[in-house]
Design an enzyme around this catalytic site. Structure first.
Site, PDB file in Angstrom:
ATOM      1  N   GLY A 218     -13.866 -20.454 -12.091  1.00  0.00           N
ATOM      2  CA  GLY A 218     -13.853 -21.023 -10.745  1.00  0.00           C
ATOM      3  C   GLY A 218     -12.764 -22.070 -10.599  1.00  0.00           C
ATOM      4  O   GLY A 218     -11.600 -21.820 -10.900  1.00  0.00           O
ATOM      5  N   ASP A 249     -13.310  -9.816  -8.292  1.00  0.00           N
ATOM      6  CA  ASP A 249     -12.730  -8.463  -8.304  1.00  0.00           C
ATOM      7  C   ASP A 249     -11.214  -8.529  -8.124  1.00  0.00           C
ATOM      8  O   ASP A 249     -10.466  -7.769  -8.742  1.00  0.00           O
ATOM      9  CB  ASP A 249     -13.328  -7.619  -7.179  1.00  0.00           C
ATOM     10  CG  ASP A 249     -14.831  -7.478  -7.310  1.00  0.00           C
ATOM     11  OD1 ASP A 249     -15.335  -7.557  -8.446  1.00  0.00           O
ATOM     12  OD2 ASP A 249     -15.492  -7.304  -6.278  1.00  0.00           O
ATOM     13  N   ALA A 279      -7.860 -14.732  -2.015  1.00  0.00           N
ATOM     14  CA  ALA A 279      -8.935 -13.853  -1.539  1.00  0.00           C
ATOM     15  C   ALA A 279     -10.121 -14.632  -0.987  1.00  0.00           C
ATOM     16  O   ALA A 279     -10.958 -14.064  -0.286  1.00  0.00           O
ATOM     17  CB  ALA A 279      -9.399 -12.948  -2.675  1.00  0.00           C
TER      18      ALA A 279
HETATM   19  O1  RIB Z   1     -17.920  -8.451  -6.052  1.00  0.00           O
HETATM   20  C1  RIB Z   1     -18.182  -8.280  -4.679  1.00  0.00           C
HETATM   21  C2  RIB Z   1     -18.770  -6.928  -4.429  1.00  0.00           C
HETATM   22  O2  RIB Z   1     -20.019  -6.852  -5.069  1.00  0.00           O
HETATM   23  C3  RIB Z   1     -19.038  -6.631  -2.982  1.00  0.00           C
HETATM   24  O3  RIB Z   1     -17.955  -6.034  -2.342  1.00  0.00           O
HETATM   25  C4  RIB Z   1     -20.285  -5.767  -3.029  1.00  0.00           C
HETATM   26  O4  RIB Z   1     -20.068  -4.453  -2.628  1.00  0.00           O
HETATM   27  C5  RIB Z   1     -20.774  -5.833  -4.469  1.00  0.00           C
HETATM   28  O5  RIB Z   1     -20.478  -4.684  -5.141  1.00  0.00           O
END
Ligand code: RIB
Length: 316
Positions: A218, A249, A279
């Site tokens: 973080g 992600d 993001a």
């Molecule tokens: O990491 C975020 C994601 O986690 C979201 O887009 C949701 O779909 C879950 O999979």
């Protein structure tokens, strides 16, 4: 080129003043329906960074299948590895977002659990600079794919999230394991290692698994430990946070893309950290992901700020 095997969802998110307590109803604001899923988000982030990306996973044969895939297609991700599963629902994530951009997420995986390692050929794995995995699809399928990818000389990067299915995880089949601090502590306590700094825990796990462990921290940035105990760090970038959904992600997708491109670990972490910060500045997961130019701009501005504060510190 990288290959991503993972989940594809539609996210339904509602912004609320705070996250509801158990049994409580909270009146929220605007709702948003947008493409998500950890696999799809990571594929999209890597593509925005400039990588060629092949996505493999599964959607259902319902009305959510098209919206779940539309942003991947628009960005130029090859979705040739995505199966449409008859009689199944597309994955759906229900997200509540608080006033600080923090969230809670519940996922109905639906067709994601039908995604199979057989959807990717050995040739596809040989042609990929990296295979990127997460834990929202069947873990056994992901581990089978990891072992096949390694046998084909393809580097395996796994974002071990969400970790509640982690018991069947085989980290030794993975070259680089990406976790957040909570996931690191869960893995470490499962391996009998505790009461240490994130750097020491990551180094202990990397030594045990004979791989590399990358931890996102973080506001404290990120660190990467290798099996020899060497630890690299990357700073966090200060931004105004609107929505943290998909920030992890974005980090994983950009890191994998940069590694596949041949960037050194420290530089790849820096790209990933800047991308993840950006993001957080907009609503949604894929819709908020920056392109390479925006990432490099933030890196340049931070380098400038760091340089200035060093100079001020030196002259004081
Ligand atoms: O990491 C975020 C994601 O986690 C979201 O887009 C949701 O779909 C879950 O999979």
């Amino acid at each position: 080129m990288i290959t991503v095997f993972g989940s594809i969802n539609v996210d339904i998110s509602v912004a609320a003043p705070r996250l509801p307590a158990p049994g409580e109803t909270v009146l929220g604001g605007e709702s948003l329906l947008s493409p998500g899923g950890k696999g799809a988000n990571q594929a999209h982030a890597a593509r925005r960074f400039g990588a060629g990306v092949c996505m493999a996973g599964a959607v259902g044969d319902d009305a959510f299948a098209a919206p779940a895939l539309e942003q991947l297609v628009a960005a130029g991700v090859d979705i040739g590895g995505v199966a449409s599963v008859a009689g199944q629902s597309t994955g759906v994530a229900l997200i509540v977002l608080d006033a600080h951009g923090e969230n809670t997420i519940v996922v109905a995986p639906g067709a994601n659990l039908a995604a199979s390692a057989a959807q990717l050929s050995d040739q596809q794995l040989r042609d990929s600079g990296a295979l990127l995995l997460q834990l929202e699809t069947d873990v056994a399928a992901s581990m089978a794919l990891a072992r096949r990818a390694r046998a084909q000389g393809c580097k395996v990067i796994m974002n071990a999230s969400p970790l509640d299915q982690g018991l069947r995880l085989d980290p030794q089949a993975v070259d680089i394991l990406i976790v957040n601090e909570d996931e690191l502590r869960q893995l470490a306590s499962g391996a009998g290692v505790a009461d240490a700094t994130p750097a020491a825990l990551a180094a202990a796990l990397a030594g045990r698994y004979a791989n590399e462990v990358l931890v996102t921290l973080g506001a404290k940035g990120a660190l990467l430990a290798d099996a020899g105990g060497k630890v690299l760090t990357a700073p966090a970038f200060a931004v105004e946070v609107v929505d943290t959904t998909g920030a992890g992600d974005t980090f994983a997708g950009v890191f994998a893309a940069a590694i596949a491109e041949g960037e050194p670990r420290e530089r790849a972490m820096l790209y990933a950290s800047a991308a993840a910060a950006l993001a957080c500045t907009r609503r949604g997961a894929q819709a908020a992901q920056p392109d390479r130019q925006q990432i490099e701009q933030l890196m340049a501005s931070q380098a400038h700020a760091t340089h200035q504060s060093t100079q001020q510190g030196e002259s004081a």
